[in-house]
Enzyme design. Structure first.
Site, PDB file in Angstrom:
ATOM      1  N   GLU A  31      46.801  48.812  42.972  1.00  0.00           N
ATOM      2  CA  GLU A  31      45.426  48.613  42.513  1.00  0.00           C
ATOM      3  C   GLU A  31      44.485  48.420  43.695  1.00  0.00           C
ATOM      4  OE1 GLU A  31      44.464  48.901  39.402  1.00  0.00           O
ATOM      5  OE2 GLU A  31      46.497  49.113  38.626  1.00  0.00           O
ATOM      6  N   GLU A  72      41.142  40.299  37.774  1.00  0.00           N
ATOM      7  CA  GLU A  72      41.606  41.643  38.155  1.00  0.00           C
ATOM      8  C   GLU A  72      43.059  41.840  37.767  1.00  0.00           C
ATOM      9  OE1 GLU A  72      41.742  45.418  39.050  1.00  0.00           O
ATOM     10  OE2 GLU A  72      39.897  44.254  39.010  1.00  0.00           O
ATOM     11  N   GLU A  79      45.130  47.545  31.456  1.00  0.00           N
ATOM     12  CA  GLU A  79      45.123  48.982  31.721  1.00  0.00           C
ATOM     13  C   GLU A  79      46.533  49.556  31.730  1.00  0.00           C
ATOM     14  OE1 GLU A  79      42.898  49.686  35.294  1.00  0.00           O
ATOM     15  OE2 GLU A  79      40.981  49.351  34.297  1.00  0.00           O
TER      16      GLU A  79
END
Length: 121
Positions: A31, A72, A79
């Site tokens: 990420e 995050e 996701e």
């Protein structure tokens, strides 16, 4: 009861620590946004020690930075789960991903607001 919840005591804590480290490693490797937040934290958190503020204000400066990392991680988890279910475009999948992104947007806004208020106040 889940069959994956069988460990107790120190063994559970040891396993949970390993899973957490695996998650941090996966986020760092996979990420870009997480890596960017790490850089932001590496700059802002040490900087907070050189600012003449109260202990409570210092804690706020650090906590909002760490909160953005937590958000995050959760956003990335949402996701990944959505992508695991299906890569097909679907309005509910889009909503879930957009809401995770919105949460991170608010967390970054909190950094800006808290740092701004403390530095300029």
């Amino acid at each position: 009861m889940s069959p994956f919840k069988g460990q107790t005591g120190l063994k559970r804590i040891f396993n949970a620590t390993g899973y957490s480290l695996d998650g941090l490693t996966a986020a760092f490797k996979g990420e870009a946004a997480f890596r960017q937040l790490i850089v932001l934290n590496v700059v802002l958190i040490p900087l907070s020690f050189f600012i003449d503020v109260s202990k409570a204000e210092h804690a706020l400066l650090v906590l909002v930075c760490l909160l953005a990392l937590i958000v995050e991680l959760l956003n990335s988890a949402v996701e990944a789960a959505i992508d695991r279910i299906s890569l097909e475009l679907h309005p509910l999948s889009k909503n879930a991903k957009d809401m995770g992104s919105a949460a991170q947007f608010i967390a970054l806004g909190m950094i800006a607001v808290v740092w701004g208020l403390i530095l300029l106040g």
